[in-house]
Design a protein around this motif. Structure first.
Motif, PDB file in Angstrom:
ATOM      1  N   ASN A  52       0.937  -1.296  -0.017  1.00 15.01           N
ATOM      2  CA  ASN A  52      -0.103   0.028  -0.138  1.00 15.01           C
ATOM      3  C   ASN A  52       0.888   1.375  -0.077  1.00 15.01           C
ATOM      4  N   TYR A  53       0.101   2.316  -0.116  1.00 16.37           N
ATOM      5  CA  TYR A  53       1.071   3.513  -0.312  1.00 16.37           C
ATOM      6  C   TYR A  53       1.960   4.030   1.054  1.00 16.37           C
ATOM      7  N   GLN A  54       1.518   3.542   2.264  1.00 15.40           N
ATOM      8  CA  GLN A  54       2.517   3.764   3.338  1.00 15.40           C
ATOM      9  C   GLN A  54       3.517   2.766   3.336  1.00 15.40           C
ATOM     10  N   ASN A  55       3.595   1.433   2.714  1.00 14.46           N
ATOM     11  CA  ASN A  55       4.459   0.894   2.917  1.00 14.46           C
ATOM     12  C   ASN A  55       5.500   1.329   1.841  1.00 14.46           C
ATOM     13  N   LEU A  56       4.982   1.610   0.589  1.00 16.96           N
ATOM     14  CA  LEU A  56       6.065   2.366  -0.254  1.00 16.96           C
ATOM     15  C   LEU A  56       6.658   3.623   0.223  1.00 16.96           C
ATOM     16  N   ALA A  57       5.888   4.214   0.919  1.00 16.01           N
ATOM     17  CA  ALA A  57       6.527   5.568   1.494  1.00 16.01           C
ATOM     18  C   ALA A  57       7.590   5.232   2.461  1.00 16.01           C
ATOM     19  N   ILE A  58       7.319   4.310   3.608  1.00 19.92           N
ATOM     20  CA  ILE A  58       8.345   3.745   4.240  1.00 19.92           C
ATOM     21  C   ILE A  58       9.794   3.381   3.827  1.00 19.92           C
ATOM     22  N   GLU A  59       9.250   2.520   2.833  1.00 21.24           N
ATOM     23  CA  GLU A  59      10.244   1.710   1.906  1.00 21.24           C
ATOM     24  C   GLU A  59      11.445   2.560   1.188  1.00 21.24           C
ATOM     25  N   TYR A  60      10.863   3.553   0.714  1.00 20.18           N
ATOM     26  CA  TYR A  60      11.764   4.781   0.157  1.00 20.18           C
ATOM     27  C   TYR A  60      12.372   5.435   1.057  1.00 20.18           C
ATOM     28  N   ASN A  61      11.711   5.930   2.087  1.00 18.46           N
ATOM     29  CA  ASN A  61      12.110   7.062   3.075  1.00 18.46           C
ATOM     30  C   ASN A  61      13.118   6.763   4.089  1.00 18.46           C
ATOM     31  N   LYS A  62      12.747   5.428   4.519  1.00 16.02           N
ATOM     32  CA  LYS A  62      13.548   5.046   5.571  1.00 16.02           C
ATOM     33  C   LYS A  62      15.134   4.931   5.252  1.00 16.02           C
ATOM     34  N   PRO A  63      15.600   4.420   4.236  1.00 15.92           N
ATOM     35  CA  PRO A  63      16.898   4.342   3.852  1.00 15.92           C
ATOM     36  C   PRO A  63      17.314   5.609   3.436  1.00 15.92           C
ATOM     37  N   ASN A  64      16.683   6.475   2.737  1.00 15.00           N
ATOM     38  CA  ASN A  64      16.992   7.545   2.118  1.00 15.00           C
ATOM     39  C   ASN A  64      16.835   8.854   2.887  1.00 15.00           C
ATOM     40  N   ALA A  65      15.965   8.951   3.747  1.00 13.78           N
ATOM     41  CA  ALA A  65      15.698  10.286   4.644  1.00 13.78           C
ATOM     42  C   ALA A  65      16.074  10.178   5.946  1.00 13.78           C
ATOM     43  N   LEU A  66      16.645   8.993   6.655  1.00 10.64           N
ATOM     44  CA  LEU A  66      17.010   8.687   8.163  1.00 10.64           C
ATOM     45  C   LEU A  66      18.291   8.973   8.123  1.00 10.64           C
ATOM     46  N   LYS A  67      18.845   9.405   9.277  1.00  9.37           N
ATOM     47  CA  LYS A  67      20.347   9.533   9.715  1.00  9.37           C
ATOM     48  C   LYS A  67      20.347   9.217  11.105  1.00  9.37           C
ATOM     49  N   GLY A  68      21.676   8.837  11.223  1.00  6.99           N
ATOM     50  CA  GLY A  68      21.917   8.348  12.759  1.00  6.99           C
ATOM     51  C   GLY A  68      21.683   6.782  13.152  1.00  6.99           C
ATOM     52  N   TYR A  69      22.287   6.710  14.362  1.00  3.59           N
ATOM     53  CA  TYR A  69      21.769   5.203  14.777  1.00  3.59           C
ATOM     54  C   TYR A  69      21.441   5.407  16.187  1.00  3.59           C
ATOM     55  N   LEU A  70      20.612   4.265  16.418  1.00  2.15           N
ATOM     56  CA  LEU A  70      20.056   4.228  17.880  1.00  2.15           C
ATOM     57  C   LEU A  70      21.023   5.057  18.877  1.00  2.15           C
ATOM     58  N   PRO A  71      20.543   5.881  19.705  1.00  4.71           N
ATOM     59  CA  PRO A  71      19.274   6.439  19.869  1.00  4.71           C
ATOM     60  C   PRO A  71      19.121   8.012  19.176  1.00  4.71           C
ATOM     61  N   ASP A  72      20.086   8.068  18.270  1.00  5.11           N
ATOM     62  CA  ASP A  72      19.819   9.339  17.663  1.00  5.11           C
ATOM     63  C   ASP A  72      19.481   9.133  16.288  1.00  5.11           C
ATOM     64  N   VAL A  73      18.405   8.703  16.016  1.00  6.21           N
ATOM     65  CA  VAL A  73      17.859   8.522  14.604  1.00  6.21           C
ATOM     66  C   VAL A  73      17.074   9.615  14.488  1.00  6.21           C
ATOM     67  N   GLU A  74      17.250  10.488  13.287  1.00  6.53           N
ATOM     68  CA  GLU A  74      16.612  11.629  12.821  1.00  6.53           C
ATOM     69  C   GLU A  74      16.531  11.633  11.335  1.00  6.53           C
ATOM     70  N   ILE A  75      15.387  12.613  11.114  1.00  9.43           N
ATOM     71  CA  ILE A  75      15.119  12.940   9.433  1.00  9.43           C
ATOM     72  C   ILE A  75      16.185  13.783   9.181  1.00  9.43           C
ATOM     73  N   ASP A  76      16.858  13.514   7.929  1.00  5.51           N
ATOM     74  CA  ASP A  76      17.748  14.436   7.381  1.00  5.51           C
ATOM     75  C   ASP A  76      16.822  15.173   6.244  1.00  5.51           C
ATOM     76  N   TYR A  77      16.384  16.324   6.600  1.00  7.36           N
ATOM     77  CA  TYR A  77      15.545  17.167   5.806  1.00  7.36           C
ATOM     78  C   TYR A  77      16.147  17.274   4.546  1.00  7.36           C
ATOM     79  N   SER A  78      17.324  17.462   4.443  1.00  3.49           N
ATOM     80  CA  SER A  78      18.178  17.832   3.025  1.00  3.49           C
ATOM     81  C   SER A  78      17.945  16.564   2.090  1.00  3.49           C
ATOM     82  N   LYS A  79      17.636  15.430   2.543  1.00  2.00           N
ATOM     83  CA  LYS A  79      17.614  14.256   1.611  1.00  2.00           C
ATOM     84  C   LYS A  79      16.058  13.952   1.536  1.00  2.00           C
ATOM     85  N   SER A  80      15.023  14.388   2.459  1.00  2.00           N
ATOM     86  CA  SER A  80      13.486  13.994   2.201  1.00  2.00           C
ATOM     87  C   SER A  80      12.976  14.722   1.279  1.00  2.00           C
TER      88      SER A  80
END
Length: 80
Positions: A52-80
């Motif tokens: 569904n649309y949410q699966n695809l949105a997560i599938e695309y944005n999780k590797p491409n728009a997140l930065k950091g590693y536990l516990p400092d995961v955040e959105i990298d707005y320059s990539k989203s």
């Protein structure tokens, strides 16, 4: 019909599992309130698939728009 009974995993979560949970929390909080936008943007790509649309949105944005590693995961707005 034979259904497999899934057993509860009593092992403590691994660091990778905890990181994945943190990533999902961050991405879902980011997407909250964006249902119509996600549906418009990813809905056409989801047609004819098992996703569904949410699966695809997560599938695309999780590797491409997140930065950091536990516990400092955040959105990298320059990539989203």
């Amino acid at each position: 019909m034979n259904y497999k009974v899934q057993r509860r995993n009593n092992n403590p979560p691994t660091i990778k599992q905890l990181n994945n949970r943190q990533q999902m929390k961050v991405i879902n909080e980011f997407f909250s309130g964006m249902k119509q936008l996600l549906k418009t943007g990813f809905g056409p790509e989801a047609r004819g698939t098992t996703k569904n649309y949410q699966n695809l949105a997560i599938e695309y944005n999780k590797p491409n728009a997140l930065k950091g590693y536990l516990p400092d995961v955040e959105i990298d707005y320059s990539k989203s």
